[in-house]
Design a protein around this motif. Structure first.
Motif, mmCIF file in Angstrom:
data_model
loop_
_atom_site.group_PDB
_atom_site.id
_atom_site.type_symbol
_atom_site.label_atom_id
_atom_site.label_comp_id
_atom_site.label_asym_id
_atom_site.label_seq_id
_atom_site.Cartn_x
_atom_site.Cartn_y
_atom_site.Cartn_z
ATOM 1 N N ILE A 1 0.841 -1.199 0.000
ATOM 2 C CA ILE A 1 0.000 0.000 0.000
ATOM 3 C C ILE A 1 0.877 1.251 0.000
ATOM 4 N N LEU A 2 1.935 1.238 0.787
ATOM 5 C CA LEU A 2 2.840 2.385 0.840
ATOM 6 C C LEU A 2 3.539 2.612 -0.497
ATOM 7 N N ILE A 3 3.916 1.526 -1.180
ATOM 8 C CA ILE A 3 4.542 1.655 -2.495
ATOM 9 C C ILE A 3 3.570 2.282 -3.482
ATOM 10 N N GLY A 4 2.310 1.900 -3.388
ATOM 11 C CA GLY A 4 1.297 2.464 -4.268
ATOM 12 C C GLY A 4 1.093 3.954 -4.048
ATOM 13 N N ARG A 5 1.459 4.452 -2.848
ATOM 14 C CA ARG A 5 1.275 5.877 -2.528
ATOM 15 C C ARG A 5 2.545 6.696 -2.734
ATOM 16 N N LEU A 6 3.655 6.041 -3.107
ATOM 17 C CA LEU A 6 4.913 6.756 -3.319
ATOM 18 C C LEU A 6 4.783 7.682 -4.526
ATOM 19 N N PRO B 1 -1.708 -2.507 -6.374
ATOM 20 C CA PRO B 1 -1.333 -3.494 -5.359
ATOM 21 C C PRO B 1 -2.198 -4.751 -5.380
ATOM 22 N N ALA B 2 -3.505 -4.588 -5.524
ATOM 23 C CA ALA B 2 -4.410 -5.740 -5.452
ATOM 24 C C ALA B 2 -4.178 -6.708 -6.606
ATOM 25 N N GLU B 3 -4.134 -6.179 -7.865
ATOM 26 C CA GLU B 3 -3.941 -7.050 -9.026
ATOM 27 C C GLU B 3 -2.590 -7.752 -8.981
ATOM 28 N N THR B 4 -1.558 -7.017 -8.530
ATOM 29 C CA THR B 4 -0.219 -7.603 -8.486
ATOM 30 C C THR B 4 -0.150 -8.717 -7.455
#
Length: 306
Positions: free
Chosen positions: A165-170, A241-244
Motif C-alpha cells: 500500500i505504501l509503495i502504491g502511494r509513493l 497493489p491488489a492485481e499484483t
C-alpha cells in the motif's frame, strides 16, 4: 499489460523455487544472518542495475521518509519474520497464512487507497485462497498444530501487505525499481545489526563459499530477490497493489514443483485440484477476464457500427 503479467509469472516461479533454496541455506546458516547478507547482496545488485539503465538518483527528503517507512515493513519486518517463522512452523501452516496475502492487500487497498474491486475480482481472490488452502493441506499430516512460528508468518504477511500500500502511494516521479535497491540495502543493515545481537555468529557466512550453498545463495539473492522485487514493485505501480498481489497465489504452485524437483518431496492429488483453483483465481483476480470481456464488447460494438 500482458508483458507485465508475463514477468510476474516468471517472478512467482523464481520465488516459489526460492523457498527450496532457502530451506537448504537455513540448514547451514542462521536465518537472520543469512537474510541480512542475502538482502544486502540483492540491494547492491539492484542499485548497479539502476545506474546502468540510467534511472539512478538520490531521493529527496520527503522521499527518504517514505522509503524508510516502506523499508521497515517490506524488508526489515517481512524478511525477518519470514526467516524466523520458517524455522518454527510447518510448511502447510506457512502456506495457508501467506496465501491470505492477496485478500489482506485487497482489503487494505479499499480502505487506504479507496480502490474499487469488482465482484469478479473478489471471487478470484477467494478462489485463489481456496486453492492455497487445498494445496497446503494436501500432505498426509494436514494442518500442523498452531505454533509461535505461525504468528511470525502472519506478521510477515501483514507487514508485506502494508508495504504494498505504501509503495502504491509513493510519488510517481520516483521509479519503484530504484526504490527496491534503496530499501534492500537500508533494510539489510538493520537486519544485520539484529543478527549480531541475536545470533552472534557472523563468521558462518563463509559457508557460502561452498559450491552448492554458494549457487543457492546467488540464485536467491540475485534472481529471486533482486530481479524479483524490481519487477514486483514496478508492477505494483503499473497495475495496482491488489492485481499484483493476486499473483502471489502462484507461489504455492511453484514452491511445490520446486520442492518436488529439488527437495524430492511428493506431489499429491490435492495439489492438482488446488492448482485449478489457483489458476482460476489468478485469471479472475488479475482482471484478465474483465479485459477479455471488454475487448469482446468493443469488437462487437465496432462490428455493429459498421
Amino acid at each position: 499489460m500482458a508483458k507485465i503479467y508475463g514477468l510476474l509469472l516468471l517472478v512467482m516461479a523464481l520465488w516459489g523455487i526460492n523457498l527450496s533454496a532457502l530451506a537448504i541455506l537455513v540448514q547451514h546458516i542462521d536465518p537472520i544472518t543469512l537474510t541480512a547478507v542475502r538482502i544486502f547482496t540483492a540491494g547492491v545488485a539492484v542499485l548497479v542495475i539502476t545506474k546502468t539503465i540510467g534511472i539512478f538518483r538520490f531521493p529527496t527528503k520527503t522521499e527518504w521518509k517514505t522509503i524508510g517507512l516502506i523499508t521497515v515493513f517490506n524488508v526489515v519486518l517481512h524478511h525477518s519474520f519470514l526467516a524466523i517463522g520458517l524455522t518454527k512452523t510447518a510448511g502447510v501452516n506457512a502456506g495457508i497464512i501467506l496465501g491470505a496475502a492477496p485478500l489482506v492487500t485487497m482489503v487494505l487497498s479499499v480502505l487506504f487507497l479507496h480502490y474499487r474491486v469488482s465482484n469478479i475480482r473478489v471471487i478470484g481472490f477467494l478462489l485463489g485462497f481456496v486453492g492455497i488452502l487445498i494445496t497446503s493441506i494436501a500432505g498426509t499430516d494436514g494442518i500442523a498444530a498452531v505454533s509461535t512460528g505461525d504468528l511470525f508468518i502472519f506478521l510477515c504477511m501483514i507487514a508485506q501487505a502494508i508495504s504494498f500500500i505504501l509503495i502504491g502511494r509513493l510519488t510517481p516521479s520516483f521509479d519503484p525499481r530504484l526504490l527496491t535497491g534503496y530499501m534492500l540495502v537500508i533494510g539489510s543493515v538493520f537486519i544485520f545489526v539484529a543478527s549480531i545481537a541475536v545470533e552472534k555468529n557472523v563468521s558462518q557466512v563463509t559457508r557460502l563459499l561452498e559450491p552448492k550453498l554458494g549457487f543457492a545463495f546467488l540464485f536467491s539473492a540475485l534472481c529471486a530477490t533482486a530481479f524479483g522485487h524490481m519487477v514486483y514493485n514496478f508492477a505494483i505501480r503499473k497495475v495496482g497493489p491488489a492485481e499484483t498481489t493476486i499473483f502471489v497465489n502462484l507461489n504455492t504452485l511453484f514452491a511445490i514443483l520446486g520442492a518436488a524437483v529439488i527437495l524430492k518431496e511428493p506431489i499429491m492429488k490435492n495439489h492438482f485440484i488446488g492448482l485449478v483453483f489457483i489458476i482460476t483465481g489468478v485469471f479472475l483476480g488479475s482482471g484478465s477476464l474483465e479485459h477479455l470481456l471488454r475487448k469482446r464488447h468493443q469488437q462487437k460494438r465496432i462490428h455493429f457500427e459498421k
